[in-house]
Enzyme design. Structure first.
Site, PDB file in Angstrom:
ATOM      1  N   HIS A   1     -35.542  10.557 -21.621  1.00 59.00           N
ATOM      2  CA  HIS A   1     -36.177  11.882 -21.630  1.00 59.00           C
ATOM      3  C   HIS A   1     -36.790  12.164 -23.010  1.00 59.00           C
ATOM      4  CE1 HIS A   1     -36.446  16.322 -21.061  1.00 59.00           C
ATOM      5  NE2 HIS A   1     -36.161  16.308 -22.352  1.00 59.00           N
ATOM      6  N   GLU A   2     -36.025  11.890 -24.065  1.00 55.59           N
ATOM      7  CA  GLU A   2     -36.534  12.135 -25.417  1.00 55.59           C
ATOM      8  C   GLU A   2     -37.744  11.249 -25.718  1.00 55.59           C
ATOM      9  OE1 GLU A   2     -35.544  14.569 -27.321  1.00 55.59           O
ATOM     10  OE2 GLU A   2     -33.986  15.155 -25.918  1.00 55.59           O
TER      11      GLU A   2
ATOM     12  N   HIS B   1     -40.951  12.616 -24.468  1.00 47.94           N
ATOM     13  CA  HIS B   1     -41.647  13.587 -25.320  1.00 47.94           C
ATOM     14  C   HIS B   1     -42.638  12.893 -26.261  1.00 47.94           C
ATOM     15  CE1 HIS B   1     -39.770  17.207 -24.010  1.00 47.94           C
ATOM     16  NE2 HIS B   1     -38.562  16.836 -24.355  1.00 47.94           N
TER      17      HIS B   1
ATOM     18  N   GLU C   1     -40.912  19.717 -20.781  1.00 42.72           N
ATOM     19  CA  GLU C   1     -39.589  19.252 -20.339  1.00 42.72           C
ATOM     20  C   GLU C   1     -39.686  18.584 -18.964  1.00 42.72           C
ATOM     21  OE1 GLU C   1     -36.968  18.990 -22.180  1.00 42.72           O
ATOM     22  OE2 GLU C   1     -38.044  19.977 -23.811  1.00 42.72           O
TER      23      GLU C   1
HETATM   24 ZN   LIG Z   1     -36.711  17.670 -23.789  1.00 38.59          ZN
END
Ligand SMILES: [Zn+2]
Length: 416
Positions: free
Chosen positions: A277-278, A281, A355
């Protein structure tokens, strides 16, 4: 009364009024859903944990109400109450150059603002966090952290402030463009230096040990074509039981940081999903987009200040008799949040959109199911409420509410 005084008072009243109204909605919404775990989480989160999250959320929110009320009163005291004028007048009577007097005035006001905030931090850490079992901090550690932060603010902030004041005095009407370039280069430099220079002042970072977790992470990084300058475990547990993971740094100085608390509570596949997930980004260019958006905002702010600084009503309307560059800069920093509160839902909206995109990336590059189970654990262990008020969360939340976020991941898993 100056027209701008009236505009300022209305904006202040509106922005705090809206905050109180939202916080009231949040508290009653959380309270109304306290008795039952939401359907989607019924087999994952026990009722006791759900109720703990509700009580924790409400208690933090009450403290936040008092904190923002005191903040508003203090702002009034500094501006219309004559506080800023008093401080500037005091230092100008000393035997100092005007630059020294300006720097000391701005520093004194920031110091006073820090003092006003300290009781709230103390209460938050040693009463609320303690009551819910999160606090690992001690008073000496707390005092040390405060001193280091103040030292950093003085050591880094004052030279930058001096440079900007010098530019304002010597460059003429386009000073704000140069000031913006200074702030921009400085913030890039700080993001680059932060992981190796600043963060270690507060925490210990240990390179992740070889083993199955590290192998798993390295293969994820390779799959996604991501270069980093190391994977580190941070001793977050020294201060708090809350867990997190983040990326830090720029260019070749990027680091991946896991809180030790997170590593202890998630399994390897869940950690992989959180990291994916990171990575999302970065891969979806969120970091660059945020950087561009914030530098554009800074440029606009400086341009507005470039105009305001020439207007007497700006100073007089805010109760400041010292019409100097330093006073204008300070006033602008203190007062602009009152006017920009109403832009918060816009930035929160874009953050939530990011997100969703990062979750989608994680679902493609790790296991969506593990992302969900990791999230549920994080919500439960951090006592984040699963039932926020929809309007409150639309205004404030940088992350989508749990139920919506998980439904989105499930949807992406099915379409994959
Ligand atoms: Zn995030």
């Amino acid at each position: 009364m100056n027209t701008f005084t009236i505009i300022f008072l209305i904006a202040l009243l509106l922005s705090y009024g809206v905050q109180f109204w939202l916080s009231g909605r949040q508290k009653s919404h959380v309270m109304a859903h306290r008795d039952q775990v939401p359907q989607a989480f019924r087999d994952k989160v026990p009722l006791a944990a759900h109720q703990k999250a509700a009580d924790y959320t409400i208690e933090k929110s009450k403290l936040g109400d008092i904190d923002s009320g005191v903040g508003a009163l203090f702002l009034l005291l500094l501006t219309l109450g004559g506080g800023i004028s008093l401080v500037f007048d005091f230092w100008s009577t000393m035997d100092l150059t005007s630059m020294q007097a300006d720097l000391l005035s701005v520093a004194s006001i920031f110091f006073l603002m820090t003092l006003v905030e300290i009781p709230f931090s103390l209460y938050q850490t040693f009463v609320i966090e303690d009551k819910y079992g999160f606090n690992k901090n001690t008073l000496p550690q707390f005092a040390k952290d405060q001193l280091i932060s103040m030292g950093l603010t003085l050591g880094i902030g004052l030279p930058i402030l001096a440079l900007i004041l010098w530019v304002m005095d010597s460059i003429g009407s386009l000073w704000w463009l140069y000031a913006w370039l200074i702030i921009l280069s400085f913030s890039l430099l700080m993001s680059w230096l932060f992981p190796t220079l600043i963060a270690p002042l507060f925490n210990k970072f240990t390179p992740m040990q070889d083993g199955s977790l590290k192998e798993r992470i390295q293969s994820l990084l390779q799959r996604c074509g991501f270069n980093s300058n190391g994977i580190f475990i941070m001793d977050g547990s020294r201060r708090s039981g809350h867990g997190n993971a983040y990326f830090t740094g720029l260019g070749n100085n990027k680091r991946i940081v896991f809180f030790d608390t997170l590593v202890n509570s998630l399994d390897e596949e869940e950690l992989e999903a959180v990291l994916a997930h990171e990575l999302g980004h970065f891969k979806c260019k969120h970091v660059i987009k945020m950087l561009i958006a914030s530098s554009a905002m800074t440029l606009i702010s400086f341009a507005v200040l470039g105009f305001l600084i020439t207007q007497d009503w700006f100073f007089d309307g805010l109760g400041v008799s010292t019409h100097s560059n330093a006073a204008a800069l300070l006033l602008f920093m203190l007062v602009s949040p009152v006017f920009t509160t109403f832009m918060q839902p816009i930035s929160a909206y874009f953050q939530r959109k990011f997100e969703f995109e990062a979750d989608e990336f994680a679902t493609r590059n790790a296991q969506g199911g593990k992302m969900i189970s990791g999230l549920v654990k994080l919500y439960e262990e951090n006592a984040n409420t699963l039932t926020p008020d929809p309007i409150y969360s639309a205004f404030h939340y940088s992350h989508p509410p749990a139920a919506i976020r998980i439904a989105h991941i499930e949807e992406k898993m099915q379409s994959a």
